[in-house]
Design a protein around this motif. Structure first.
Motif, PDB file in Angstrom:
ATOM      1  N   LYS A  75       0.820  -1.198   0.000  1.00 25.03           N
ATOM      2  CA  LYS A  75       0.000   0.000   0.000  1.00 25.03           C
ATOM      3  C   LYS A  75       0.862   1.260   0.000  1.00 25.03           C
ATOM      4  CE  LYS A  75      -4.007  -2.063   0.283  1.00 25.03           C
ATOM      5  NZ  LYS A  75      -4.988  -1.977  -0.816  1.00 25.03           N
ATOM      6  N   PRO A  76       0.566   2.186  -0.896  1.00 30.26           N
ATOM      7  CA  PRO A  76       1.270   3.470  -0.839  1.00 30.26           C
ATOM      8  C   PRO A  76       0.714   4.321   0.304  1.00 30.26           C
ATOM      9  CG  PRO A  76      -0.411   3.551  -2.512  1.00 30.26           C
ATOM     10  CD  PRO A  76      -0.433   2.147  -1.946  1.00 30.26           C
ATOM     11  N   VAL A  77       1.403   5.380   0.623  1.00 35.99           N
ATOM     12  CA  VAL A  77       0.919   6.281   1.666  1.00 35.99           C
ATOM     13  C   VAL A  77      -0.444   6.849   1.266  1.00 35.99           C
ATOM     14  CG1 VAL A  77       1.378   8.417   2.919  1.00 35.99           C
ATOM     15  CG2 VAL A  77       3.241   6.823   2.437  1.00 35.99           C
ATOM     16  N   ALA A  78      -0.599   7.200  -0.014  1.00 35.99           N
ATOM     17  CA  ALA A  78      -1.884   7.645  -0.541  1.00 35.99           C
ATOM     18  C   ALA A  78      -2.232   6.765  -1.727  1.00 35.99           C
ATOM     19  CB  ALA A  78      -1.803   9.111  -0.971  1.00 35.99           C
ATOM     20  N   ASP A  79      -3.413   6.164  -1.699  1.00 34.95           N
ATOM     21  CA  ASP A  79      -3.822   5.239  -2.757  1.00 34.95           C
ATOM     22  C   ASP A  79      -4.249   6.047  -3.980  1.00 34.95           C
ATOM     23  OD1 ASP A  79      -4.380   2.965  -4.108  1.00 34.95           O
ATOM     24  OD2 ASP A  79      -6.208   2.475  -3.014  1.00 34.95           O
TER      25      ASP A  79
ATOM     26  N   ARG B 283      -3.443   2.621  -8.457  1.00 34.53           N
ATOM     27  CA  ARG B 283      -4.537   1.734  -8.819  1.00 34.53           C
ATOM     28  C   ARG B 283      -4.349   1.213 -10.245  1.00 34.53           C
ATOM     29  NH1 ARG B 283      -7.656   5.579  -5.929  1.00 34.53           N
ATOM     30  NH2 ARG B 283      -8.429   6.528  -7.850  1.00 34.53           N
ATOM     31  N   ASP B 284      -3.853   2.078 -11.132  1.00 35.33           N
ATOM     32  CA  ASP B 284      -3.562   1.641 -12.499  1.00 35.33           C
ATOM     33  C   ASP B 284      -2.498   0.551 -12.495  1.00 35.33           C
ATOM     34  OD1 ASP B 284      -5.384   3.424 -13.470  1.00 35.33           O
ATOM     35  OD2 ASP B 284      -3.903   4.935 -14.069  1.00 35.33           O
TER      36      ASP B 284
ATOM     37  N   GLY C  85      -2.941  -3.332 -13.634  1.00 35.14           N
ATOM     38  CA  GLY C  85      -2.041  -3.916 -14.627  1.00 35.14           C
ATOM     39  C   GLY C  85      -1.431  -5.225 -14.150  1.00 35.14           C
ATOM     40  N   VAL C  86      -1.097  -5.273 -12.857  1.00 34.09           N
ATOM     41  CA  VAL C  86      -0.556  -6.510 -12.284  1.00 34.09           C
ATOM     42  C   VAL C  86      -1.587  -7.632 -12.384  1.00 34.09           C
ATOM     43  CG1 VAL C  86       0.203  -7.612 -10.143  1.00 34.09           C
ATOM     44  CG2 VAL C  86       1.065  -5.357 -10.748  1.00 34.09           C
ATOM     45  N   GLN C  87      -2.835  -7.328 -12.051  1.00 33.29           N
ATOM     46  CA  GLN C  87      -3.889  -8.340 -12.117  1.00 33.29           C
ATOM     47  C   GLN C  87      -4.134  -8.805 -13.551  1.00 33.29           C
ATOM     48  OE1 GLN C  87      -6.872  -5.929 -10.053  1.00 33.29           O
ATOM     49  NE2 GLN C  87      -6.875  -7.404  -8.368  1.00 33.29           N
ATOM     50  N   ALA C  88      -4.176  -7.871 -14.482  1.00 32.76           N
ATOM     51  CA  ALA C  88      -4.403  -8.235 -15.882  1.00 32.76           C
ATOM     52  C   ALA C  88      -3.258  -9.092 -16.420  1.00 32.76           C
ATOM     53  CB  ALA C  88      -4.565  -6.974 -16.730  1.00 32.76           C
ATOM     54  N   ASP C  89      -2.030  -8.721 -16.044  1.00 29.65           N
ATOM     55  CA  ASP C  89      -0.875  -9.490 -16.500  1.00 29.65           C
ATOM     56  C   ASP C  89      -0.897 -10.902 -15.937  1.00 29.65           C
ATOM     57  OD1 ASP C  89       1.842  -9.603 -17.788  1.00 29.65           O
ATOM     58  OD2 ASP C  89       2.464  -9.918 -15.710  1.00 29.65           O
TER      59      ASP C  89
END
Length: 284
Positions: free
Chosen positions: A65-69, A74-75, A79-83
């Motif tokens: 998780k980044p400090v601010a999402d 999110r992009d 992309g990780v999920q699609a890959d």
């Protein structure tokens, strides 16, 4: 899967996976496998080990998780999920039930996910609170250590040892650390240890592989696994040293690539690696 506050870095997350041994294939319901690839993975301890390792890196990239999402993150996550979905459909499932194809696909996938984690993780992981972090395990320099190989001590420097195959011979015997698969940390015999694969090759045609453990004093021991096998994974699971690899059928020549999955369990007793009997052998 534990949250990133408990497994912050790649090594820590993989240690969390390894501590559970070779877990059920990530994302696959092994109670109801549907595709040939799923059935092959669920029936094969070596493939389950590779799937767990790939799943650890994949989950790391998704859960970090980044400090601010922000939208860019999110992009990235999308992309990780699609890959991952594309790889599962176009590469993994295209192998069907072929173990050698699945093994190669997973090894390449682990390399790709590890490279992505190394590139992006530092930008996306929020620092864990100090009270959530586990104390670091003692560092063991497994590449600069003395291993008992057969009846001799072999001193590795930078992960390798070279010596003449015979007096006045130009041929060399070479012993080296094998990675991948990656070494793992744990506790054996009540002592922090690192488990890894070593290989030994010389003037002959063979390349012999060993399961090895080394301790904080810089000394370790080995157990010969086989000649020209394909190491898949090694883990410290409680008091067990678990080794998985690909081998050949008893009647196959050495020229045939190894495709038969094996999984063996060892214990560390009296400063030696000792193989545990299989359940079938113990029952006889």
């Amino acid at each position: 899967m534990k949250k990133m506050g408990q497994c912050v870095a790649a090594a820590a997350l993989l240690a969390c996976v390894s501590s559970n041994g070779f877990a059920q294939a990530a994302g696959i319901d092994c109670a109801k496998p549907h595709l040939p690839s799923e059935r092959a993975i669920c029936a094969n301890g070596a493939l389950r080990a590779l799937d767990a390792r790939a799943g650890a890196y994949y989950a790391m990239l998704l859960e970090a998780k980044p400090v601010a999402d922000s939208m860019p993150y999110r992009d990235f996550r999308d992309g990780v999920q699609a890959d991952q979905q594309k790889w599962e459909h176009d590469t993994r499932d295209a192998c069907g039930a072929q173990v050698s194809c699945l093994t190669n696909a997973y090894q390449l996938r682990v390399d790709a996910l590890r490279a992505s984690a190394a590139e992006h993780l530092g930008l996306t992981v929020a620092a864990a609170a100090a009270h959530e972090q586990k104390p670091a395990q003692p560092s063991i320099d497994y590449k600069d250590a003395i291993y008992r190989v057969g009846n001799k001590d072999v001193t590795l420097l930078g992960g390798q040892h070279t010596e003449p195959a015979a007096p006045d011979s130009a041929a060399q015997d070479v012993t080296r650390v094998v990675e991948p698969p990656e070494h793992v940390g744990g506790v054996l015999g009540g002592r922090p240890a690192v488990a890894l694969f070593l290989s030994e090759e010389g003037a002959g045609s063979g390349t012999f592989y060993y399961a090895a453990v080394v301790f904080g004093d810089g000394r370790g021991t080995t157990f010969q696994i086989g000649d020209r096998i394909q190491p898949i994974g090694i883990a410290i699971n409680g008091d067990d040293l678990v080794v998985s690899y690909l081998d050949r059928k008893p009647d196959e020549p050495m020229a045939v690539p190894p495709t038969v999955p094996r999984e063996r369990h060892f214990a560390y007793l009296n400063e030696q690696i000792v193989e545990r009997p299989t359940a079938q052998a113990a029952a006889q």
